[in-house]
Design an enzyme around this catalytic site. Structure first.
Site, PDB file in Angstrom:
ATOM      1  CD  GLU A  37      -2.528   1.515   2.365  1.00 46.45           C
ATOM      2  OE1 GLU A  37      -2.248   1.118   3.607  1.00 46.45           O
ATOM      3  OE2 GLU A  37      -3.636   2.383   2.478  1.00 46.45           O
ATOM      4  NE  ARG A 263       4.688  -7.962   9.858  1.00 46.68           N
ATOM      5  CZ  ARG A 263       3.960  -7.150   9.237  1.00 46.68           C
ATOM      6  NH1 ARG A 263       2.737  -7.470   9.615  1.00 46.68           N
ATOM      7  NH2 ARG A 263       4.291  -6.209   8.708  1.00 46.68           N
ATOM      8  CE  LYS A 273       3.726   0.601   5.213  1.00 49.24           C
ATOM      9  NZ  LYS A 273       2.975   0.653   3.880  1.00 49.24           N
TER      10      LYS A 273
END
Length: 552
Positions: A37, A263, A273
């Site tokens: 994104e 992850r 983020k």
RNA sequence: UGGGGGAUCGUCUAACGGUAGGACCGCGGACUCUGACUCCGCUAGUCUAGGUUCGAAUCCUAGUCCCCCAGCCA
């Protein structure tokens, strides 16, 4: 009967999966995608997803798409779209013609939403966000159906079209899938598919007043692109049934399959983020490309070669178990690569003046220095030498402990590529600090070897005071003081106040010509990268291992 | 008290019923014009308890612990 060859163990379940799907004929070649994104800069966690997806395409002769998951215009910016492409290329991957945007599919997705409505699989809900949340139930109790759940197809269609037309303000209505308000999987409790957002989109501008969310866009985008393997991180496991539900209910052209992996987590590092954005916004760092940041832009500016990042991702491995990789493994990858690739130079971080009493005043000479002992083709260069030099403050001790074999009064050492020198006297200021060393050199040791065969225990770096250039050197330390920042709550509280130290160093003159972005080794100190800032500025990429310092 | 995942040296990760291996870290030693690099060596592990089997990290049963999910974020 010939047995099929047993496929070689591949080392991770994803590669095995692809091999199996290829071997069984399920797919001719894999199609993967990296779907960021565009709401921030890429970090080393994304590098894992990039290396996996592009790596599979490379290794198995498939292709990997770069697709921007740009379904939430209030968070996304063109700046991020640009930086992401730049960073993926820097990492060493190429999507060719396969650059896509979820927003490219808005029209198709809209049509498919109507398809769902027409088949009684979706409805317009007029409840407020709070009501929807309250009626969703809890982890242990089922949800309550919306009072609008049984609207007619006609009314749903009418309302949905008017939502698209921009007739209603933000937050007044949503389109929801009609699935199961009692499902143990909360994603199946009539998930929201479209929300009203009167917002400007970086690509579609002001065309849309409604936007699909992740769940209604991702799997369909995969299908439209004929992605075979949709690889994502573990937190999307619970979304897979929904992902498949849409594939079942819609006239999609392909059937991608989602598979999840853990992850990346690294000690002393935050890869959220949200927090990284906060550090930038609140000026805890100097920007997204601050060398202390785990962003690809930050690593690049710090001087980390992309090949080292790729190697690190490979060494960290891929599995389904949550894990935290030691930052030491990353440093090891960086050092391993740079040791082979970086040119050596002499630079003194904390200068201590040395006067060679028996070296003629006003005289200087140039000495031959090897550029890279690991790479003979790197050649050599000349380094100026003179009567006044600088050495590292750490390399002198007036009263040395037993295992200290650098300079001290009466001790002889070698100056790298130059001469043996012996310390005769330490000159002090009024406060008793050593401010200058008076030494003598042995002219016969030119080049660094004594004709009589005597040995010295230390070889030290140095620069000629008359020729050295001054440079700003930025020494970076871990951004956090503990290996698990944020474990007690707010990671801001764990920020290392000494993560950046700026010093004025003296460097051999050749370094004045270092190229921006070039990483070199300052011998005995570490790897440093010329910064783009004006003046002569270097960032420390990573220090050399230091067995002596460790022993202290 | 719901649903979904996961547990192998300190850390990361292999082993797909047949010698628990590699990397990083750490600790020794050799070498060295970088106390770097390189080389050699060492340390150290199958979550627990049962069961199946000639043989179990792997299969079965029961536990324990950890992670994710209740955005109109992705």
């Amino acid at each position: 009967m010939s047995e099929p060859a047993v496929p070689a163990p591949t080392g991770n379940f994803l590669w095995t999966l692809i091999q199996d799907d290829l071997a069984s004929g399920k797919h001719k070649s894999p199609v993967t995608r990296f779907p960021p994104e565009p709401n921030g800069y890429l970090h080393i966690g994304h590098a894992k997803a990039i290396c996996i997806n592009f790596g599979i395409a490379e290794e198995f002769g498939g292709r990997c798409h770069l697709r921007f998951d740009d379904t939430n215009p209030v968070k996304e910016e063109q700046e991020f779209i640009d930086s992401i492409q730049n960073d993926v290329r820097w990492l060493g991957f190429d999507w060719g013609q396969h650059l896509y945007y979820a927003s490219d599919y808005f029209e198709t997705l809209y049509t498919w939403a109507e398809h769902l409505i027409k088949n009684g699989h979706a409805y317009i809900d007029d409840q407020t966000a709070e009501q929807i949340s309250a009626n969703r139930g809890t982890l242990t109790s089922p949800g309550t159906p919306s009072p609008f759940r049984e609207r007619s197809v006609e009314e749903n269609l009418d309302l949905f079209r008017r939502m698209r037309a921009g007739e209603f303000p933000n937050g007044t209505r949503v389109l929801r899938a009609k699935i199961d308000m009692a499902s143990g999987n909360i994603n199946l409790r009539d998930p929201v598919l479209y929300r009203i957002l009167h917002a400007h989109h970086p690509r579609t501008g002001d065309k849309w007043f409604i936007y699909p969310n992740y769940d209604f866009a991702h799997g369909q985008s995969d299908a439209l692109e004929h992605v075979t393997h949709s690889l994502c991180s573990l937190e999307f496991e619970d979304h897979k049934p929904l992902y498949n539900w849409f594939l079942d209910k819609l006239p999609v052209p392909a059937r991608p399959e989602q598979t999840e992996f853990a992850r990346l987590n690294i000690t002393y590092t935050i890869l959220s983020k949200r927090h990284l954005t906060q550090f930038v916004r609140d000026k805890h760092v100097r920007g997204w490309d601050d060398p202390r940041m785990p962003t690809l832009a930050g690593l690049r500016r710090r001087g980390v070669p992309p090949a080292a990042v790729r190697d690190f991702i490979k060494r960290a491995g891929i599995a389904r178990a949550n894990s935290v990789v030691d930052i030491a493994m990353f440093d090891a990858c960086v050092r391993e690569y740079l040791n082979k690739a970086a040119s050596r130079y002499l630079g003194v971080l904390r200068p201590l003046k040395v006067v060679i009493e028996n070296y003629p005043e006003g005289q200087s000479e140039e000495l031959e220095a090897v550029n890279n002992p690991e790479d003979p083709s790197a050649g050599s260069r000349k380094v100026p030498f003179g009567r006044e030099l600088y050495i590292e403050q750490d390399d002198f001790m007036e009263n040395p402990p037993k295992k200290f074999f650098r300079l001290s009064p009466g001790m002889e050492v070698r100056l790298r590529y130059a001469y043996f020198i012996t310390c005769r006297e330490a000159v002090k200021d009024a406060a008793g600090n050593v401010i200058e060393l008076r030494c003598t050199y042995d002219p016969a040791t030119k080049g660094g070897n004594a004709p009589d065969g005597r040995k010295v225990k230390a070889t030290m770096h140095w620069v000629s005071a008359a020729h050295a250039v001054k440079a700003e050197v930025r020494l970076y330390n871990p951004l956090f003081m503990r290996p698990d920042p944020g474990a007690d709550g707010d990671p801001v509280k764990d920020l290392n106040p000494n993560s950046l130290e700026i010093i004025e160093a003296r460097l051999e003159p050749a370094l004045a010509n270092a190229k921006v972005g070039e990483t070199v080794q300052f011998e005995r100190l570490g790897y440093f990268c010329r910064d783009a800032d004006t003046g002569l500025v270097f960032n420390r990429t990573v220090g050399l291992k230091d067995a002596y310092a460790k022993a202290q």
